[in-house]
Design a protein around this motif. Structure first.
Motif, PDB file in Angstrom:
ATOM      1  N   ASN A  10       5.232   0.916  -8.093  1.00  0.00           N
ATOM      2  CA  ASN A  10       5.682   0.746  -6.710  1.00  0.00           C
ATOM      3  C   ASN A  10       6.213   2.066  -6.166  1.00  0.00           C
ATOM      4  N   ILE A  11       5.340   2.808  -5.503  1.00  0.00           N
ATOM      5  CA  ILE A  11       5.801   4.100  -4.959  1.00  0.00           C
ATOM      6  C   ILE A  11       6.011   4.030  -3.447  1.00  0.00           C
ATOM      7  N   ARG A  12       5.987   2.848  -2.905  1.00  0.00           N
ATOM      8  CA  ARG A  12       6.258   2.727  -1.471  1.00  0.00           C
ATOM      9  C   ARG A  12       7.694   2.213  -1.255  1.00  0.00           C
TER      10      ARG A  12
ATOM     11  N   SER B  21       2.046   8.660   2.014  1.00  0.00           N
ATOM     12  CA  SER B  21       1.694  10.082   1.984  1.00  0.00           C
ATOM     13  C   SER B  21       2.609  10.975   2.807  1.00  0.00           C
ATOM     14  N   THR B  22       3.400  10.424   3.755  1.00  0.00           N
ATOM     15  CA  THR B  22       4.309  11.313   4.480  1.00  0.00           C
ATOM     16  C   THR B  22       5.388  11.877   3.558  1.00  0.00           C
ATOM     17  N   THR B  23       5.897  11.090   2.641  1.00  0.00           N
ATOM     18  CA  THR B  23       6.985  11.598   1.803  1.00  0.00           C
ATOM     19  C   THR B  23       6.532  11.942   0.390  1.00  0.00           C
ATOM     20  N   VAL B  24       5.405  11.392  -0.025  1.00  0.00           N
ATOM     21  CA  VAL B  24       4.953  11.671  -1.383  1.00  0.00           C
ATOM     22  C   VAL B  24       3.654  12.480  -1.300  1.00  0.00           C
ATOM     23  N   ASP B  25       3.614  13.570  -2.016  1.00  0.00           N
ATOM     24  CA  ASP B  25       2.393  14.367  -2.038  1.00  0.00           C
ATOM     25  C   ASP B  25       1.395  13.684  -2.957  1.00  0.00           C
ATOM     26  N   VAL B  26       0.553  12.895  -2.328  1.00  0.00           N
ATOM     27  CA  VAL B  26      -0.339  12.033  -3.098  1.00  0.00           C
ATOM     28  C   VAL B  26      -1.293  12.856  -3.963  1.00  0.00           C
ATOM     29  N   GLU B  27      -1.775  13.974  -3.383  1.00  0.00           N
ATOM     30  CA  GLU B  27      -2.699  14.821  -4.158  1.00  0.00           C
ATOM     31  C   GLU B  27      -2.034  15.314  -5.428  1.00  0.00           C
ATOM     32  N   GLU B  28      -0.792  15.743  -5.275  1.00  0.00           N
ATOM     33  CA  GLU B  28      -0.097  16.299  -6.424  1.00  0.00           C
ATOM     34  C   GLU B  28       0.103  15.232  -7.511  1.00  0.00           C
ATOM     35  N   VAL B  29       0.449  14.044  -7.060  1.00  0.00           N
ATOM     36  CA  VAL B  29       0.651  12.956  -8.025  1.00  0.00           C
ATOM     37  C   VAL B  29      -0.666  12.650  -8.743  1.00  0.00           C
TER      38      VAL B  29
ATOM     39  N   VAL C 287      -4.131   1.525 -13.584  1.00  0.00           N
ATOM     40  CA  VAL C 287      -2.835   1.621 -12.921  1.00  0.00           C
ATOM     41  C   VAL C 287      -3.105   1.811 -11.434  1.00  0.00           C
ATOM     42  N   VAL C 288      -2.414   1.030 -10.606  1.00  0.00           N
ATOM     43  CA  VAL C 288      -2.469   1.289  -9.177  1.00  0.00           C
ATOM     44  C   VAL C 288      -1.064   1.637  -8.731  1.00  0.00           C
ATOM     45  N   ALA C 289      -0.922   2.774  -8.084  1.00  0.00           N
ATOM     46  CA  ALA C 289       0.373   3.161  -7.541  1.00  0.00           C
ATOM     47  C   ALA C 289       0.296   2.942  -6.047  1.00  0.00           C
ATOM     48  N   ALA C 290       1.051   1.945  -5.577  1.00  0.00           N
ATOM     49  CA  ALA C 290       0.965   1.610  -4.158  1.00  0.00           C
ATOM     50  C   ALA C 290       2.272   0.967  -3.726  1.00  0.00           C
ATOM     51  N   CYS C 291       2.153  -0.274  -3.211  1.00  0.00           N
ATOM     52  CA  CYS C 291       3.342  -0.964  -2.729  1.00  0.00           C
ATOM     53  C   CYS C 291       3.956  -1.801  -3.846  1.00  0.00           C
ATOM     54  N   SER C 292       4.792  -2.772  -3.444  1.00  0.00           N
ATOM     55  CA  SER C 292       5.470  -3.604  -4.435  1.00  0.00           C
ATOM     56  C   SER C 292       4.484  -4.576  -5.095  1.00  0.00           C
ATOM     57  N   PRO C 293       4.639  -4.801  -6.388  1.00  0.00           N
ATOM     58  CA  PRO C 293       3.780  -5.794  -7.041  1.00  0.00           C
ATOM     59  C   PRO C 293       3.936  -7.180  -6.425  1.00  0.00           C
ATOM     60  N   GLN C 294       5.084  -7.410  -5.813  1.00  0.00           N
ATOM     61  CA  GLN C 294       5.263  -8.725  -5.194  1.00  0.00           C
ATOM     62  C   GLN C 294       4.336  -8.876  -4.001  1.00  0.00           C
ATOM     63  N   MET C 295       3.797  -7.728  -3.540  1.00  0.00           N
ATOM     64  CA  MET C 295       2.895  -7.764  -2.404  1.00  0.00           C
ATOM     65  C   MET C 295       1.434  -7.849  -2.869  1.00  0.00           C
ATOM     66  N   HIS C 296       1.032  -6.960  -3.748  1.00  0.00           N
ATOM     67  CA  HIS C 296      -0.405  -6.834  -3.997  1.00  0.00           C
ATOM     68  C   HIS C 296      -0.825  -6.914  -5.465  1.00  0.00           C
ATOM     69  N   GLU C 297       0.091  -7.255  -6.345  1.00  0.00           N
ATOM     70  CA  GLU C 297      -0.275  -7.316  -7.759  1.00  0.00           C
ATOM     71  C   GLU C 297      -1.484  -8.240  -7.962  1.00  0.00           C
ATOM     72  N   LEU C 298      -1.427  -9.374  -7.281  1.00  0.00           N
ATOM     73  CA  LEU C 298      -2.493 -10.363  -7.430  1.00  0.00           C
ATOM     74  C   LEU C 298      -3.835  -9.813  -6.961  1.00  0.00           C
ATOM     75  N   THR C 299      -3.795  -9.103  -5.811  1.00  0.00           N
ATOM     76  CA  THR C 299      -5.022  -8.507  -5.266  1.00  0.00           C
ATOM     77  C   THR C 299      -5.706  -7.629  -6.316  1.00  0.00           C
ATOM     78  N   PHE C 300      -4.908  -6.750  -6.923  1.00  0.00           N
ATOM     79  CA  PHE C 300      -5.516  -5.792  -7.846  1.00  0.00           C
ATOM     80  C   PHE C 300      -5.888  -6.429  -9.181  1.00  0.00           C
TER      81      PHE C 300
ATOM     82  N   LYS D 119       9.691  11.833  -8.198  1.00  0.00           N
ATOM     83  CA  LYS D 119      10.009  10.465  -8.606  1.00  0.00           C
ATOM     84  C   LYS D 119       8.732   9.637  -8.707  1.00  0.00           C
ATOM     85  N   ALA D 120       7.836   9.817  -7.747  1.00  0.00           N
ATOM     86  CA  ALA D 120       6.577   9.074  -7.784  1.00  0.00           C
ATOM     87  C   ALA D 120       5.819   9.391  -9.072  1.00  0.00           C
ATOM     88  N   GLU D 121       5.873  10.656  -9.473  1.00  0.00           N
ATOM     89  CA  GLU D 121       5.197  11.023 -10.726  1.00  0.00           C
ATOM     90  C   GLU D 121       5.787  10.271 -11.907  1.00  0.00           C
ATOM     91  N   ALA D 122       7.119  10.206 -11.903  1.00  0.00           N
ATOM     92  CA  ALA D 122       7.781   9.483 -13.000  1.00  0.00           C
ATOM     93  C   ALA D 122       7.363   8.014 -12.989  1.00  0.00           C
TER      94      ALA D 122
END
Ligand code: FES
Lengths: 145, 1129
Positions: free
Chosen positions: B97-99, B17-25, B66-79, B115-118
């Motif tokens: 992966n928007i982190r 959230s510091t660099t990406v406006d999460v609300e806007e996305v 769709v979950v926009a968060a960290c890398s799928p290599q990190m949490h894909e399995l969780t979700f 970019k996060a929106e894309a």
């Protein structure tokens, strides 16, 4: 043309380049926001149609990232990718598209710096080339299946 | 298509959230087609985050997420799991992966948000095309492979073995224990490393379900988690389990090399054990490259072996060793053309070892001492074998067969035995009584000899078979001189070299002229010329059509001939001989020049037109070459297949002729060759005949055939502990004393006088012990339990395992790269491991601290961070050095009165008990100086100062430059990735981090797994760490693997390729692309089919199919096209 920000699509293989890009993130390496990655299992999965589709959909450049020769998780997908990329570059050139808009790079999981470098470099090159003007192309329709 | 999509965007605390406006996305996402709900949350991966997704799946009837968060290599399995629990198929999910790919790498908020929106949009478009997929399951093989048997590998092996499941433990050294086995004490508790390690090592050897493979490395890995197929190459140990560790072999081994286990500060023998408590507790023979002298010998005589024994003054053993394999040792000691010397590596230094002279010496010595050798007891067999010809080939064949018990008869055409040895080689080179000695031994062996028995007359192949001979070895030699093919060759006074020598050697009356010409440049020409001299010729001239450089004769024979007064005309050839009325022979000669090299590599002689001239002789001896007697093929041998050159044609490997049961070898096959080559053929024939009589197929021959060797130049070492050839000090080859020329020509006394004991030992000491073990076989003789087998071969072992742990350890940074510390140049500058060995009670000094001069040091400097925390070498901290440096200080203080100076950058005492240990050592009055050392230099040029050192450094706490005199410097070398880690990485298809160590799946949450499922890492191969951390990591990895073994099966992603039959045109393009051979062609349906069990889902075939008939499940064209479009909005 000032203010032009190119859109570049990157197909990154899961095992090397995508992980390298992840590491760049973890290492907080800064790079221009123009490159947008799509994860594929192997660079060998990159169908030439993906590249054409990307250009047709408005990309100004396409990057393919794979494992170093000999390192492909599936033995030799990257060689196939290279073969296709070289062929595509020739075809693109015939269509009046600068072949530098398509680039293939070997980036390993530990080469975060290299990934950041390639992203910056490619952005700069494509920015200098200007927007890809596809008007001369027939509206490319790629069959969906 | 899915049209009820939920989008969940994560803040990741503030990471996103510091660099990406999460609300806007979120706002953006909610407006996209098919999206029914879009939300954001602080920690999507947390329990409430996951619950939120599940709640929405239920309430909003979502069909994709769709979950926009960290890398799928990190949490894909969780979700995926969260989705499944929420009620939809786990693959109806896409992660954006928007982190890592966005917020962390950009700092401009608008651009990053865009970019996060894309990225999110791409995922939304893609997930619309997702289809439910079912994971496949695969059985897990409960066996585990552990590579590396240091403390990490040992620990993990024991943990897993405890569960009763099988473990394969592969170690490249001859013992397990790794680096820890070399340590003296461990910090901070100061327990003795051996005391805590060896019990574990012993339990490895006691566990029935641990299959230990030492001296082994993994060569190939196939398959995937649950079912790996691994090929392991086990190097031969040459000592089997019968070894009782009695140490007798070490006492007799003549080869000493620096001992790797003591960091080359002590010596060991070729047969050795790394250290007394080694596991397995069997000795091992260090055989590197095969000694070239042995390999070059057609009968594989152990040349290096007897040279080493002579060096040790064990002359009798040397003679026995020679006898063991050589049926004609005395002959070989005198007339062999010694291919061993040609191949000798000492040639790269200066001159080859005089191997042949040494052989002669050993046997002469034995004879002079009256050491007679009796043939062994042999069990007789009934089968009869006939050998035709009593030359070196025939005698060797007869010897080998007689030794096997066969009833062997040798048929000799002449009245004397020995073939060319008797009638070709003059007595001054091979005294007759010595040849008789050899023949006597062969007779004692039970061979019968029949003289005056010419093949073709009474003796024919059929007759021999009728008489009950089951096999025949034809070794009739090449006794017919090749003619010059010139006019007047039949004149009186012209006699071929072989004929002349035969007559003289058999004592048949023969007239020798006064002025003799010998034509040719081979050994026969030399022999004929020198014999003529001894038979009374006044002047002997050799005419040779090329130059000395091309001469096939042995160089020393040519020297001897010249010394005796024989003149050699080079570049000349006779063209006609005419006998004058006075009985003189007028030989017309023509001068020659040399052209381009011909097929044999020698330059082609070209006659010079108009240079004809006449020379006058009264006897001419053409000695250019010999052929088998052509009569051989007429009587009794008429069915034998003859080659173009008039020799007998045989199968190269088995020496079988075209007639069943008939073998042939030696000159009759090879044309004029050498004694030793003929002996090699005789030996091979004996093996063939033995096989033939026993009804075995003629293959898998054990007898030796020399291979081509690659010359390697002087930048090579004889074995891995020796210097390069070019750095080896030169020492002259010992020459052999000879009878003076004037005394020689008076008769047939032996020309070469042999070595004295001193000369022999001096010459033998030049041997470089190529390949370490020289095969003297002394250990075999002394080993009572018969545990030694020099013929043991390397082995390839195939194993199947479910999971693999890599615990391959580390290398020590080579401090000679950092020249300022003087390592490798200055005495008394030691690496940390060298110092460990010095401290160890089993080390080279028995635990005493000693300088090179044998005195105890008065002051020792310990320098931290050699190669680590250094921009020039390794940026990382090696973690263990501060603590072992303190341990060193403590031990020095404990054992000596020496001053100890520590030079450190920062003191890192981060572990349990470390800080306390640091304080304790400080109390013990070790001086610590904070500052990086600039250099270590010798203290001065005078003799008194020699060996003393000065450490120059900056003391940053007092801001002063200091020079500290010490007697010894200990370097704390960095821990670095092993030299082979790149190869291993590739083999197991894992990655390395930028520092070169193996890359873990996650640096914090998953430090033991790798990105490749089923492959784990533990210990220093993952990064520098101390023993407790290593052990914990190994145990952790073991627990991970045990969990999967207990589960019995693993889930595999259903990402697989699938062919749509109706679209496949059968073009077969994909067939050859698949690296796993998973695609076959169905000839009946004329389409390609995919074997899903073999497919790994790379998608190469999908991309290549021109008809788009192959679908890559999970990565379909439509999904990726949609992703592309979404990415480019
Ligand atoms: S997996 Fe990276 S290129 Fe094939």
């Amino acid at each position: 043309m000032s203010g032009f920000e190119p859109k570049i699509l990157a197909f990154l293989c899961n095992w090397c380049s995508y992980s390298g890009a992840d590491l760049a993130g973890v290492s907080r390496l800064k790079m221009p926001p123009n490159v947008r990655p799509i994860r594929v299992m192997c660079s060998g999965r990159v169908d030439p149609a993906f590249v054409l589709k990307a250009f047709a959909s408005g990309a100004d450049g396409v990057l393919i990232g794979g494992c170093h020769p000999g390192d492909c998780h599936y033995a030799e997908g990257n060689y196939k990718a290279l073969r296709r990329a070289l062929f595509l570059q020739r075809m693109l050139e015939l269509q009046g598209v600068d072949p530098r808009r398509l680039r293939i790079e070997w980036i390993s999981a530990s080469e975060a710096d290299r990934y950041a470098g390639v992203v910056a470099d490619m952005t700069e090159i494509v920015r200098a080339l200007g927007p890809l003007n596809l008007d001369r192309w027939e509206k490319v329709r790629i069959r969906k299946r | 298509m899915n049209n009820r999509i939920g989008v969940f965007i994560c803040h990741c605390g503030v990471n996103i959230s510091t660099t990406v406006d999460v609300e806007e996305v979120t706002e953006f996402a909610s407006k996209q087609p098919n999206v029914v709900v879009a939300r954001n949350y602080k920690f999507m991966c947390s329990e409430p985050g996951q619950a939120m997704i599940q709640k929405d799946i239920g309430e909003n009837h979502l069909d994709a997420v769709v979950v926009a968060a960290c890398s799928p290599q990190m949490h894909e399995l969780t979700f995926r799991n969260a989705c499944e629990e929420g009620g939809i198929n786990r693959y109806l999910f896409q992660m954006s992966n928007i982190r890592e790919h966005c917020s962390w790498i950009h700092d401009k908020k608008t651009a990053a948000t865009q970019k996060a929106e894309a990225l999110v949009n791409a995922a939304i478009r893609r997930v619309a095309w997702h289809e439910p997929l079912e994971p496949t399951f695969s059985e897990v093989n409960p066996a585990t492979l552990i590579v590396g048997a240091g403390i990490a590998g040992i620990q993990a092996a024991l943990e897993i073995a405890e569960s009763g499941n099988p473990v394969y433990l592969v170690e490249k050294e001859s013992t397990i224990g790794g680096k820890m086995a070399k340590f003296d004490k461990t910090f901070p508790t100061l327990d003795c490393a051996a005391c805590i390690l060896t019990p574990k090592m012993v339990s490895i050897s006691h566990r029935k379900n641990i299959h230990l493979m030492t001296m082994a490395h993994v060569e190939k890995v196939d398959g995937f988690i649950g079912n790996f197929k691994v090929t392991v190459r086990k190097k031969a140990r040459y000592v089997n389990e019968k070894c009782t560790s009695c140490n007798d072999c070490v006492d007799v081994c003549p080869v000493k090399v620096p001992h790797y286990f003591d960091e080359y500060h002590s010596e060991r023998t070729a047969i050795h054990k790394a250290f007394p408590q080694a596991v397995p507790n069997t000795y091992v023979i260090d055989k590197q490259e095969k000694p070239p002298c042995i390999e070059a010998c057609p009968i594989r005589q152990e040349a290096a072996g007897y040279v080493a024994l002579i060096r040790e003054r064990r002359f009798k053993e040397a003679a026995e060793l020679i006898r063991l394999r050589n049926p004609l040792p005395v002959v070989c000691g005198r007339v062999c053309y010694h291919p061993c010397e040609t191949e000798c590596n000492r040639d790269y230094v200066e001159k080859p070892i005089a191997i042949q002279y040494l052989k002669r010496f050993a046997l002469d010595w034995a004879r002079e001492q009256g050491e007679s050798i009796e043939p062994p007891k042999i069990e007789r067999r009934a089968e009869k074998v006939a050998v035709i010809g009593s030359g070196p080939a025939g005698l060797t064949c007869a010897h080998d067969l007689a030794a096997k018990g066969y009833d062997v008869a040798v048929f000799e055409k002449l009245s004397e035995l020995g073939g060319m040895l008797r009638v070709g080689i003059p007595a001054y080179r091979l005294p007759r009584h010595l040849l008789k000695e050899e023949l006597d031994y062969l007779k004692k062996l039970g061979i019968t000899f029949k003289m005056n028995a010419e093949f073709g007359k009474k003796i024919t192949i059929n007759r021999l078979k009728e008489e009950g001979y089951q096999a025949i070895f034809l070794a009739a030699g090449a006794h017919a001189g090749v003619t010059l093919d010139i006019l007047g060759e039949g004149s009186e006074g012209v006699i071929s070299g072989v004929d002349y020598l035969r007559r003289v050697n058999l004592g048949i009356e023969s007239h020798t002229g006064r002025n003799v010409a010998v034509i040719g440049g081979g050994n026969t020409a030399m022999d004929a010329a020198r014999t003529a001299l001894r038979e009374g010729a006044e002047k002997v001239t050799i005419l040779y059509r090329r130059t000395r450089a091309e001469m096939p004769a042995a160089p020393h024979e040519v020297d001897d001939a010249e010394e005796e007064g024989i003149r050699i005309h080079y570049l000349i050839a006779p063209t006609a001989i005419a006998r004058g009325p006075d009985g003189k022979l007028d030989v017309t000669c023509i001068n020659i020049e040399l052209g381009e090299p011909d097929a044999s590599g020698r330059r082609r002689p070209i006659p010079i037109k108009g240079s004809e001239h006449v020379l006058e002789f009264d006897m001419v001896i053409p000695a250019i070459s010999q052929n088998p007697d052509p009569k051989l093929f007429s009587n009794g041998g008429d069915q034998l297949k003859k080659s173009r050159w008039g020799t007998i044609e045989v199968d190269e490997e088995s020496l079988k002729t075209n007639i069943d049961g008939v073998f042939s070898g030696g000159d009759v096959v090879l044309g004029p060759s050498t004694v030793i080559a003929s002996m090699g053929a005789g030996r091979r024939a004996a093996e063939s005949i033995d096989k033939c009589i026993n009804g075995q197929p003629l293959e898998n021959f054990q007898t030796h055939m020399p291979k081509e060797r690659i010359a390697r130049g002087e930048d090579f070492r004889p074995h891995s502990y020796a210097p390069m050839f070019k750095d080896i000090p030169k020492s002259d080859r010992v020459g052999m004393r000879k009878l003076p020329a004037h005394a020689r020509v008076k008769g047939y006394d032996e020309v070469e006088l042999g070595f004295s004991e001193e000369e022999a030992v001096r010459e033998a000491s030049r041997c470089l012990n190529c390949g370490v073990c020289v095969e003297c076989l002394a250990c075999v003789k002394t080993c009572q339990p018969e545990a030694i087998d020099h013929r043991m071969q390397n082995e390839l072992v195939d194993i199947e395992v479910g999971q693999i742990l890599l615990a391959t350890g580390y290398d020590l940074f080579d401090a000679s790269h950092a020249a300022q510390f003087g390592y490798g140049k200055l005495d008394n500058v030691l690496s940390s491991l060298e110092f460990e060995r010095m401290l160890s009670s089993t080390g080279p000094t028995g635990g005493k601290l000693l300088c090179k001069n044998g005195k105890e040091p008065r002051a020792i400097g310990i320098i931290h961070c050699i190669g680590s925390r250094d921009e020039n070498y390794h940026k990382y901290c090696s973690r263990v050095c501060c603590m072992y440096a303190l341990k060193f200080a403590h031990l020095v203080k404990d054992r000596t009165d020496a001053e100890v100076y520590q030079f450190y950058i920062d003191m890192r005492a981060y572990g349990k008990g470390f800080e306390e240990f640091y304080n304790r050592v400080l109390m013990e009055a070790a001086t610590v100086i904070r500052g990086k050392v600039a250099e270590v230099v010798p203290s001065g040029p005078t003799l008194k100062e020699q060996g003393h050192l000065v450490i120059r450094c900056e003391d940053t706490l007092v801001s002063k430059f200091r020079e500290i005199p010490v007697d010894m410097v200990v370097l704390c070398n960095a821990i670095e990735p092993t030299a082979d880690s790149e190869d291993i990485r590739r083999l197991f298809s894992i990655s390395r981090s930028p520092d070169g160590f193996y890359l873990e799946r996650h640096p914090k949450l998953d430090p033991t797994a790798t990105m490749t499922d089923g492959i784990y890492i533990a210990g220093c191969c993952q990064g520098p760490k101390d023993i407790p951390d290593t052990v914990s990591q190994a145990a952790g990895a073991a627990a991970r693997m045990l969990a999967i073994i207990a589960k019995g099966k693993v889930e595999l992603d259903p990402i697989r390729a699938e062919i749509q039959e109706e679209l496949c045109s059968g073009c077969r393009i994909c067939n050859s692309l698949c690296p796993y051979f998973a695609i076959d062609f169905d000839a009946e349906k004329k389409i390609s089919i995919i074997n899903t069990a073999l497919c790994k889902g790379c998608g190469t075939c999908v991309a290549a199919c021109p008809a788009a008939a192959i679908t890559g499940k999970g990565f379909t064209n439509n999904q990726i096209f949609a992703e592309i479009e979404g990415m480019l909005v």
